[in-house]
Design an enzyme around this catalytic site. Structure first.
Site, PDB file in Angstrom:
ATOM      1  N   GLY A 196     -12.544   1.533   5.476  1.00 34.28           N
ATOM      2  CA  GLY A 196     -11.755   2.529   5.041  1.00 34.28           C
ATOM      3  C   GLY A 196     -12.137   3.931   5.208  1.00 34.28           C
ATOM      4  O   GLY A 196     -13.513   4.109   5.424  1.00 34.28           O
ATOM      5  N   SER A 213     -13.902  -3.565   1.992  1.00 29.63           N
ATOM      6  CA  SER A 213     -14.583  -2.910   1.184  1.00 29.63           C
ATOM      7  C   SER A 213     -16.177  -3.109   1.406  1.00 29.63           C
ATOM      8  O   SER A 213     -16.871  -3.474   0.598  1.00 29.63           O
ATOM      9  CB  SER A 213     -14.227  -2.995  -0.429  1.00 29.63           C
ATOM     10  OG  SER A 213     -13.176  -2.194  -0.594  1.00 29.63           O
ATOM     11  N   ARG A 248     -13.331   8.996  -3.562  1.00 30.32           N
ATOM     12  CA  ARG A 248     -12.425   7.890  -4.034  1.00 30.32           C
ATOM     13  C   ARG A 248     -12.581   7.744  -5.530  1.00 30.32           C
ATOM     14  O   ARG A 248     -11.604   7.964  -6.235  1.00 30.32           O
ATOM     15  CB  ARG A 248     -12.824   6.537  -3.147  1.00 30.32           C
ATOM     16  CG  ARG A 248     -12.171   5.288  -3.794  1.00 30.32           C
ATOM     17  CD  ARG A 248     -11.000   4.685  -3.245  1.00 30.32           C
ATOM     18  NE  ARG A 248     -10.992   4.846  -2.008  1.00 30.32           N
ATOM     19  CZ  ARG A 248     -10.960   3.497  -1.315  1.00 30.32           C
ATOM     20  NH1 ARG A 248     -11.294   2.461  -1.719  1.00 30.32           N
ATOM     21  NH2 ARG A 248     -11.139   3.784   0.159  1.00 30.32           N
ATOM     22  N   SER A 262      -5.679 -13.855   1.196  1.00 28.19           N
ATOM     23  CA  SER A 262      -6.871 -13.076   0.728  1.00 28.19           C
ATOM     24  C   SER A 262      -7.053 -13.066  -0.789  1.00 28.19           C
ATOM     25  O   SER A 262      -6.180 -13.479  -1.757  1.00 28.19           O
ATOM     26  CB  SER A 262      -6.042 -11.565   0.566  1.00 28.19           C
ATOM     27  OG  SER A 262      -6.938 -10.441   0.144  1.00 28.19           O
ATOM     28  N   TYR A 305       0.775  -1.171   0.131  1.00 32.36           N
ATOM     29  CA  TYR A 305      -0.081  -0.118   0.232  1.00 32.36           C
ATOM     30  C   TYR A 305       0.852   1.287  -0.124  1.00 32.36           C
ATOM     31  O   TYR A 305       1.808   1.192   0.805  1.00 32.36           O
ATOM     32  CB  TYR A 305      -0.852   0.007   1.299  1.00 32.36           C
ATOM     33  CG  TYR A 305      -2.022  -0.980   1.219  1.00 32.36           C
ATOM     34  CD1 TYR A 305      -2.428  -1.639   0.174  1.00 32.36           C
ATOM     35  CD2 TYR A 305      -2.706  -1.190   2.492  1.00 32.36           C
ATOM     36  CE1 TYR A 305      -3.245  -2.706   0.157  1.00 32.36           C
ATOM     37  CE2 TYR A 305      -3.727  -2.249   2.348  1.00 32.36           C
ATOM     38  CZ  TYR A 305      -4.102  -3.034   1.430  1.00 32.36           C
ATOM     39  OH  TYR A 305      -4.964  -3.876   1.306  1.00 32.36           O
TER      40      TYR A 305
HETATM   41  P1  NDP Z   1     -14.795   0.815   2.323  1.00 34.42           P
HETATM   42  O1  NDP Z   1     -15.698   0.047   1.181  1.00 34.42           O
HETATM   43  O2  NDP Z   1     -15.151   1.206   3.768  1.00 34.42           O
HETATM   44  O3  NDP Z   1     -14.692   2.212   1.450  1.00 34.42           O
HETATM   45  C1  NDP Z   1     -13.931   3.284   2.084  1.00 34.42           C
HETATM   46  C2  NDP Z   1     -14.021   4.713   1.282  1.00 34.42           C
HETATM   47  O4  NDP Z   1     -15.524   4.988   1.449  1.00 34.42           O
HETATM   48  C3  NDP Z   1     -13.333   5.776   2.233  1.00 34.42           C
HETATM   49  O5  NDP Z   1     -12.100   5.848   2.251  1.00 34.42           O
HETATM   50  C4  NDP Z   1     -14.153   7.115   1.767  1.00 34.42           C
HETATM   51  O6  NDP Z   1     -13.804   7.547   0.502  1.00 34.42           O
HETATM   52  C5  NDP Z   1     -15.726   6.328   1.378  1.00 34.42           C
HETATM   53  N1  NDP Z   1     -16.600   6.437   2.612  1.00 34.42           N
HETATM   54  C6  NDP Z   1     -16.138   5.764   4.043  1.00 34.42           C
HETATM   55  N2  NDP Z   1     -17.467   6.176   4.843  1.00 34.42           N
HETATM   56  C7  NDP Z   1     -17.871   7.130   4.379  1.00 34.42           C
HETATM   57  C8  NDP Z   1     -18.961   8.024   4.905  1.00 34.42           C
HETATM   58  N3  NDP Z   1     -19.436   7.689   5.993  1.00 34.42           N
HETATM   59  N4  NDP Z   1     -19.758   8.738   3.790  1.00 34.42           N
HETATM   60  C9  NDP Z   1     -19.237   9.090   2.700  1.00 34.42           C
HETATM   61  N5  NDP Z   1     -18.073   8.328   2.272  1.00 34.42           N
HETATM   62  C10 NDP Z   1     -17.596   7.408   2.877  1.00 34.42           C
HETATM   63  O7  NDP Z   1     -13.361   0.234   2.264  1.00 34.42           O
HETATM   64  P2  NDP Z   1     -12.071   0.271   1.284  1.00 34.42           P
HETATM   65  O8  NDP Z   1     -12.325   0.236  -0.032  1.00 34.42           O
HETATM   66  O9  NDP Z   1     -11.382   1.652   1.860  1.00 34.42           O
HETATM   67  O10 NDP Z   1     -11.131  -0.875   1.803  1.00 34.42           O
HETATM   68  C11 NDP Z   1     -11.000  -0.979   3.323  1.00 34.42           C
HETATM   69  C12 NDP Z   1      -9.782  -1.720   3.782  1.00 34.42           C
HETATM   70  O11 NDP Z   1      -9.853  -3.220   3.082  1.00 34.42           O
HETATM   71  C13 NDP Z   1      -8.423  -1.177   3.060  1.00 34.42           C
HETATM   72  O12 NDP Z   1      -7.877  -0.079   3.494  1.00 34.42           O
HETATM   73  C14 NDP Z   1      -7.518  -2.380   3.142  1.00 34.42           C
HETATM   74  O13 NDP Z   1      -7.163  -2.661   4.334  1.00 34.42           O
HETATM   75  C15 NDP Z   1      -8.449  -3.658   2.892  1.00 34.42           C
HETATM   76  N6  NDP Z   1      -8.510  -3.998   1.534  1.00 34.42           N
HETATM   77  C16 NDP Z   1      -7.804  -5.247   1.011  1.00 34.42           C
HETATM   78  C17 NDP Z   1      -7.849  -5.516  -0.064  1.00 34.42           C
HETATM   79  C18 NDP Z   1      -7.209  -6.986  -0.441  1.00 34.42           C
HETATM   80  O14 NDP Z   1      -7.023  -7.187  -1.733  1.00 34.42           O
HETATM   81  N7  NDP Z   1      -6.997  -7.886   0.515  1.00 34.42           N
HETATM   82  C19 NDP Z   1      -8.254  -4.769  -1.338  1.00 34.42           C
HETATM   83  C20 NDP Z   1      -8.944  -3.661  -1.073  1.00 34.42           C
HETATM   84  C21 NDP Z   1      -8.861  -3.155   0.321  1.00 34.42           C
HETATM   85  P3  NDP Z   1     -13.732   8.845   0.053  1.00 34.42           P
HETATM   86  O15 NDP Z   1     -14.211   9.945   1.154  1.00 34.42           O
HETATM   87  O16 NDP Z   1     -12.245   9.026  -0.579  1.00 34.42           O
HETATM   88  O17 NDP Z   1     -14.821   8.800  -1.053  1.00 34.42           O
END
Ligand code: NDP
Length: 329
Positions: free
Chosen positions: A287, A205, A227, A151, A54
């Protein structure tokens, strides 16, 4: 916050975990990243997810810095190995050499002596599973890794790994797949295989990268700073957040908003709570690009959704949600 056991293991994890992919070391500055980690701790989150790859290793370093004054025993630090961290031929994959080198580098960046859950970030078809699990076994014996996970492995790959894990006495207890209302590909095969092996799901996610926050609507442009805006143009856009930016999907999400409201939840809270209704899910990794999102989303912990609410959501998402187990990985 509520806590659940990870699969058959004795390890407790927070129902909601914080991950730092795309955010720390990239989308947000270090002060915001630290504020997010502290908002998570304040809310009772104890499980933190990162990966060596990352933000080209910066995400691990920022997490390590943010958590260095926190009592180590009070948190679960999880990271991953597989994707390239350098240009060398051995800077990738699940060879013994790369696993050992990557683990030591992660320990240094995270400023810790051990990793609670160390994941194979993807399956490596070019390295024998025996080599990979022997390396994991040695790290476990050395006390550098407490538990092992994978994963985005298929059910068949998980079964093969579980057989070797028994032979080499590796505590293989976690699977980290994508899972949300929109992405349900683990339900048919991965979850049953993991249940047989005592492996818990720590899913990624749960908001489908923010799509299920409700901020993307069919009629308005993509919000600035989101995002979708910040990753537009990246080679992975269409495989990640971009895949859901279709009128049909966004229209269905608009119809889920009143269901959330009626349940007394915001849409992001409903989306995280939906994932947590699955008893095989030990934790949902959220996230966040700011601390407010964490404060809002953690309220999904402990929420019980009525059967009727679950049925309404399933009905609306039929034809939109992805179920095909072949899409794993
Ligand atoms: P989410 O589906 O929770 O998306 C998070 C994003 O959604 C935030 O960064 C923000 O983005 C937006 N968001 C979150 N809460 C709110 C809210 N209340 N109101 C408005 N927008 C909101 O999870 P991620 O996609 O970030 O993934 C989470 C974690 O999973 C990663 O950090 C990682 O640790 C893991 N992961 C693992 C993978 C793997 O291959 N094993 C692949 C991907 C993720 P913004 O504000 O920028 O729009």
């Amino acid at each position: 916050m509520e806590y659940r056991r990870l699969g058959k293991s004795g390890l407790s994890v927070s129902e909601i975990a914080l991950g730092n992919w795309i955010t720390h070391g990239a989308q947000v500055d270090d002060t915001t990243a630290q504020a997010c980690v502290h908002a998570a701790l304040d809310a009772g989150i104890t499980t933190f997810d990162t990966a060596d790859v990352y933000s080209e290793t910066r995400a691990e370093a920022i997490l390590g810095e943010s958590l260095k004054r926190i009592r180590r025993e009070s948190i679960e630090l999880c990271t991953k190995v597989f994707h390239p961290t350098g240009t060398g031929k051995n800077d990738r994959g699940l060879s013994r050499k790369h696993i050992m080198e990557a683990c030591h580098a992660s320990l240094r960046r995270l400023q810790t002596d051990y990793i609670d859950v160390y994941y194979a970030h993807r399956f490596d078809p070019t390295t024998s599973l025996e080599e990979t699990f022997l390396a994991f076994s040695d790290l476990v014996r050395q006390g550098k890794v407490l538990y092992v996970g994978v994963s985005e492995w298929t059910a068949e790959q998980i079964e093969l790994g579980a057989a070797l894990a028994k032979e080499y006495q590796v505590p293989f207890v976690a699977s980290q797949p994508q899972y949300s209302m929109l992405w349900r590909v683990i339900e048919a095969e991965v979850i049953p295989a993991c249940e047989r092996e005592g492996i818990g799901q720590i899913v990624w996610s749960p908001l489908a990268q923010g799509i299920l926050s409700g901020k993307y609507t069919p009629d308005r442009p993509i919000p600035e700073g989101s995002r979708a805006a910040s990753t537009a143009g990246s080679p992975f856009f269409d495989k990640l957040v971009g895949q859901w930016l279709q009128k049909e999907v966004l229209q269905v999400i608009e119809r889920i908003k009143p269901i959330a409201q009626e349940a007394g939840l915001t849409l992001p809270q409903l989306a995280v709570a939906w994932v947590l209704q699955n008893q095989h899910v030990s934790s949902a990794i959220i996230g966040a690009s700011n601390p407010e999102q964490i404060k809002e989303n953690v309220k999904a912990a402990g929420v019980k959704l009525d059967t009727q609410v679950m049925q309404q959501i399933n009905h609306l998402l039929a034809g939109v949600a992805e179920f095909d187990p072949k899409k794993t990985g």
